[in-house]
Enzyme design. Structure first.
Site, short mmCIF file in Angstrom:
data_model
loop_
_atom_site.label_atom_id
_atom_site.label_comp_id
_atom_site.label_asym_id
_atom_site.label_seq_id
_atom_site.Cartn_x
_atom_site.Cartn_y
_atom_site.Cartn_z
N TYR A 89 -5.90 6.61 4.92
CA TYR A 89 -6.09 5.66 3.83
C TYR A 89 -5.36 4.34 4.10
O TYR A 89 -5.93 3.26 4.02
CB TYR A 89 -5.65 6.23 2.46
N ASP A 98 -9.16 5.05 -1.81
CA ASP A 98 -8.05 5.54 -2.62
C ASP A 98 -8.62 6.40 -3.75
O ASP A 98 -9.85 6.56 -3.86
CB ASP A 98 -7.20 4.37 -3.16
N GLU A 114 0.82 -1.21 0.00
CA GLU A 114 0.00 0.00 0.00
C GLU A 114 0.85 1.26 0.00
O GLU A 114 0.53 2.23 -0.68
CB GLU A 114 -0.95 0.01 1.21
#
Ligand code: SF4
Length: 301
Positions: A120, A138, A37
């Site tokens: 996030y 996202d 990520e």
């Protein structure tokens, strides 16, 4: 939007077209998911693949990464951009060793307290590794929500609270992980920023923006500055130079940059130093941190 129908159409499409083979989707290891990520935040999937593989081979666990030096992680990151991300990963590993004995937590609130983990990333790790029922937002997901649910051209035409509420409303009771991944893939593969392929879109019949005739957003005329003119470009160049040359002074670094950056070099250097990406030795030369033989911190003889 009829949420039940939207989810059903979305999941039917995802079963056939989703990017199920991505390596970070085949694991539930929170550390591996976190690495992916962080790498994916500003970098394309295909570019991330080899970096992700190499990183996990070199530092397969939080414990291994905690032992790495800042200079090592910055070097390994070469070519990915936004070097701060590498440092944050390393600092995160140290914090997880100290606070959790090397096991990453899986709750959003706990993840948020770790260095460099924003809202996030925390929700992505909680959902993709821990299967927690949380919205993940996202840029791809936000664009789909903005268009299909809120009827706007772009996420930046919407209030953040409205986007959050839309994500919450759509979230299924069971299977939040697959749902969020499906939204992400739809945004990346079909509902593209510039040219959405509405004809092949599974939720075209429900999409508010499409049904309204795809009105332009208020922000459609805004241009982004040329990359070479940004501070990010200059900061990246400076760190790149210090990966190979050990110890350069400000004028040598300025000479590596286009003219319009030269007056700003002291500012770039200070901000990189504050971020912990570079440090200055007693003679005023710059290098990556943790390898200076004569760092400012060492006592003068
Ligand atoms: S119909 Fe078009 S705009 Fe709407 S979600 Fe699908 S691809 Fe995006």
């Amino acid at each position: 939007v009829d949420e039940g129908q939207f989810r059903a159409e979305l999941m039917r499409w995802y079963a056939r077209h989703g990017r199920h083979e991505l390596p970070w989707r085949r694991t539930r290891d929170p550390y591996a998911v976190l690495v992916s990520e962080v790498m994916l935040q500003q970098t394309q999937v295909e570019r991330v693949r080899p970096y992700y593989k190499r990183w996990l081979e070199r530092w397969p666990s939080v414990g291994e990464l905690a032992k790495a030096s800042p200079a090592e992680v910055i070097r390994e990151w070469a070519g990915l951009g936004y070097n701060r991300r590498a440092l944050y990963l390393q600092r995160m590993a140290v914090a997880v060793m100290e606070r959790y004995g090397g096991t990453l937590p899986l709750e959003v609130e706990e993840l948020r307290t770790l260095p460099g983990i924003g809202p996030y990333t925390a929700s992505a790790v909680a959902c993709f590794a821990g299967e927690r029922r949380v919205p993940v937002a996202d840029t791809n997901i936000q664009r789909v929500l903005a268009r299909a649910v809120l009827g706007r051209a772009r996420a930046r035409d919407c209030e953040p609270a409205a986007l959050r509420a839309a994500a919450e409303r759509l979230l299924p009771e069971e299977g939040a992980r697959a749902h969020n991944l499906a939204l992400m893939d739809l945004g990346a593969m079909v509902c593209a920023s510039r040219a959405p392929q509405c004809d092949g879109c599974p939720v075209a019949g429900l999409c508010r923006w499409r049904l309204a005739g795809q009105p332009e957003g208020e922000t459609s005329g805004q241009r982004t500055p040329k990359f070479e003119h940004t501070a990010r470009f200059a900061r990246g160049r400076i760190v790149d130079a210090l990966r190979t040359a050990d110890g350069l002074d400000a004028s040598e670094l300025a000479a590596l940059l286009p003219d319009h950056h030269r007056d700003h070099v002291p500012r770039y250097l200070r901000s990189l130093e504050v971020d912990g990406l570079i440090e200055q030795d007693a003679e005023g030369r710059w290098r990556l941190p943790g390898q200076g033989r004569m760092s400012m911190a060492s006592p003068k003889l």
